[in-house]
Every structure is written in C-alpha cells, then in structure tokens.
Design a protein around this motif. Structure first.
Motif, mmCIF file in Angstrom:
data_model
loop_
_atom_site.group_PDB
_atom_site.id
_atom_site.type_symbol
_atom_site.label_atom_id
_atom_site.label_comp_id
_atom_site.label_asym_id
_atom_site.label_seq_id
_atom_site.Cartn_x
_atom_site.Cartn_y
_atom_site.Cartn_z
ATOM 1 N N ILE A 186 0.836 -1.204 0.000
ATOM 2 C CA ILE A 186 0.000 0.000 0.000
ATOM 3 C C ILE A 186 0.871 1.254 0.000
ATOM 4 O O ILE A 186 0.633 2.205 -0.752
ATOM 5 N N ARG A 206 -2.409 -8.404 -10.634
ATOM 6 C CA ARG A 206 -2.473 -8.350 -9.174
ATOM 7 C C ARG A 206 -1.556 -9.409 -8.600
ATOM 8 O O ARG A 206 -1.107 -10.316 -9.295
ATOM 9 N N THR A 216 -7.011 -1.300 -1.940
ATOM 10 C CA THR A 216 -5.862 -1.852 -2.649
ATOM 11 C C THR A 216 -5.630 -3.299 -2.230
ATOM 12 O O THR A 216 -5.223 -4.129 -3.028
ATOM 13 N N SER A 250 -7.252 5.871 -1.448
ATOM 14 C CA SER A 250 -8.128 4.793 -0.999
ATOM 15 C C SER A 250 -9.611 5.092 -1.243
ATOM 16 O O SER A 250 -10.442 4.215 -1.192
ATOM 17 N N LEU A 268 2.301 1.978 -3.393
ATOM 18 C CA LEU A 268 1.350 2.401 -4.424
ATOM 19 C C LEU A 268 0.810 3.798 -4.179
ATOM 20 O O LEU A 268 0.491 4.512 -5.113
ATOM 21 N N GLN A 328 -9.219 -1.284 -7.912
ATOM 22 C CA GLN A 328 -7.913 -0.850 -7.400
ATOM 23 C C GLN A 328 -7.191 -1.953 -6.630
ATOM 24 O O GLN A 328 -6.086 -1.738 -6.132
ATOM 25 N N VAL A 329 -7.837 -3.114 -6.484
ATOM 26 C CA VAL A 329 -7.207 -4.188 -5.704
ATOM 27 C C VAL A 329 -6.035 -4.766 -6.489
ATOM 28 O O VAL A 329 -6.190 -5.212 -7.621
ATOM 29 N N THR A 330 -4.857 -4.720 -5.878
ATOM 30 C CA THR A 330 -3.667 -5.295 -6.511
ATOM 31 C C THR A 330 -3.012 -6.333 -5.603
ATOM 32 O O THR A 330 -1.967 -6.890 -5.945
ATOM 33 N N ASN A 338 -2.011 4.693 -3.391
ATOM 34 C CA ASN A 338 -3.301 4.828 -4.074
ATOM 35 C C ASN A 338 -4.232 5.698 -3.224
ATOM 36 O O ASN A 338 -4.180 5.673 -2.007
ATOM 37 N N ASP A 359 -7.955 1.496 2.747
ATOM 38 C CA ASP A 359 -6.870 0.793 2.051
ATOM 39 C C ASP A 359 -7.091 -0.713 2.016
ATOM 40 O O ASP A 359 -6.795 -1.374 1.032
#
Ligand code: ADP
Ligand code: MG
Length: 237
Positions: free
Chosen positions: A87, A203, A99, A94, A90, A171-173, A92, A149
């Motif tokens: 996290i 992912r 993520t 949220s 990245l 957005q899930v990796t 990202n 997150d």
C-alpha cells in the motif's frame, strides 16, 4: 547458504518454485519500516514465526504465494505486513477503492484479521474495514463510502455490496485468500470466483491455508501465477 538451509530445516520449512528468496530469520533483517518494527516489538514478539520468515520476502518480492501452515502459526501478519508495504509503495487514493482485499470464511475470523490490521497498521496510517453478514449493512456501506486501504470480507457479504455497486475492486492489486480450505469446505467457491472476476488480473495473489487438498490445489492453479509454495511442518495432503 548453509545457514539458511539450517534455518529451514530446523523450522521444517519446505519451499517449491523458482528463485525463492531467503527467509528473514530476524525482524531486523526484514527491512520493514521503523513504524512497523516498533509495533511488533510493542506486541512483545521476539522473532518472526517460520511462516512469516519465509512468506515475507516472497510476498515483498511481488510473487504469488501458497502458504500452508497450521492454525496459530502467525499467518495473519504473514500477509498483512507485506500488504502494508504494498500500500505504501502504491500510494493509491483509498477513496477509489481498497488496494488490499482479504477474503475470510467467517465473521469471527474476519473481525480478528481486521483487529490485527488496525493494531499493526495504525502507525503506518493504514485504514481498514470489515464486511460480514448477519449485521446491518449501513455502517459497512459508510466505511466503503469513506474509502479504506484494506477490506477484510466474508465472500457472501462482499458480493452483496458489490451487487449494490457500493464498492469497486478495480484498485485491488493484493488479494489474500485466507483459510482457503475452510472457505471451499463452506461452499464459497462460486462466490470467490465472482469476486475475483471484479479484480484486474494484474495483481498479486496470496493463498493461506492449513491443509492442501485437491480442491484447494485446483483453485490455486486457476487464480495464482507461478506461485512459490511454502509448507511448514508435515506436508499433508
Ligand atoms: P494463524 O492465522 O496461522 O492461525 P494468527 O495469525 O492468528 O495464526 O496468529 C496466532 C497468534 O500468534 C496471534 O495471537 C498473533 O498475534 C501471534 N503472533 C503472530 N506473529 C507472532 C510472532 N512473530 N511472535 C509471537 N507471536 C506472534
Ligand atoms: Mg488465520
């Protein structure tokens, strides 16, 4: 090296796969950020458990992993701490969606994982939420609106909320299937596949299980790419 072989042998760690990184035999060798190291020391832990020692470098390298170890062996932090680093890298937003997604078979287990995520993620500013059935949807939907997150979820309730279009998994990796054997025993396979279809294929997938029967091997073969397999103790089939 022979020292690492001795560590693996002493802790009954068996690994299969290509280019397997060396286990982290101490917390100091993990290169976890200081705020995470502070949390594990604060919890009174003196060393990584064997599943953590071998899973962490694999998970941090971005590889898919199958980790087979009995209950109580510390699997939760085995996937959560590398998830926190993932996290951080990245960064990202949220609000667009989680993520890290952790699927868990029961409300009780999901709640325990979420508590661990809160405790160990607080100082890293990791936000998390838990989705499970048998409870009102309102607060869970508000958590999804707020944006987090990490989502820890039972498959049924997550699918309900996906059908309501109140959360996106785009957005899930970093996807974790915890207690994969139990989830399959409980008949969650169709639900799991439905959820995975919502996650982009680019992912990292991590499967944690206490046993390694045929059904679990099958879904691992479908969902994981070139995984490293880690066994602690007897290889039971
Ligand atoms: P599992 O998922 O394999 O059943 P858990 O992740 O629930 O196991 O961990 C079992 C217990 O061990 C928890 O109370 C957890 O806080 C504790 N624990 C985790 N890692 C360590 C460690 N490195 N040293 C000591 N205790 C640990
Ligand atoms: Mg567990």
């Amino acid at each position: 090296s022979s020292l690492l072989d001795a560590y693996r042998c002493q802790h009954e760690i068996t690994v299969t796969g290509e280019d397997i990184p060396a286990p982290y035999t101490t917390f100091e060798s993990t290169e976890f950020p200081s705020e995470i190291l502070r949390e594990v020391h604060h919890a009174g832990f003196s060393a990584p458990t064997p599943i953590q020692a071998q899973s962490w470098p694999i998970a941090l390298s971005g590889r898919d992993i199958v980790a087979i170890a009995k209950t109580g062996s510390g699997k939760t932090l085995g996937y959560l701490l590398p998830g926190f680093i993932h996290i951080k890298h990245l960064r990202n937003n949220s609000r667009m969606g989680p993520t890290v997604l952790v699927l868990s078979p029961t409300r009780e287990l999901a709640t325990q994982i979420q508590e661990e995520a809160v405790k160990f993620g607080r100082s890293s500013r990791i936000s998390s939420a838990c989705l499970y059935g048998g409870a009102p949807k309102g607060p869970q939907l508000r958590d999804m609106d707020r944006g987090v997150d990490v989502v820890v979820a039972t498959p049924g309730r997550l699918n309900d909320i996906l059908e309501m279009k109140r959360v996106s998994l785009r957005q899930v990796t970093y996807l974790v299937l915890d207690e994969a054997d139990r989830m399959l025993d409980m008949g969650f396979e169709p639900q799991i596949r439905k959820i995975v279809n919502e996650i982009p294929p680019r992912r990292q997938t991590l499967m944690f299980t206490a046993t390694w029967p045929k059904e679990v091997r099958k879904i691992a073969a479908d969902l994981l790419v070139n995984p490293v397999q880690v066994n602690i103790g007897n290889i039971d089939t």
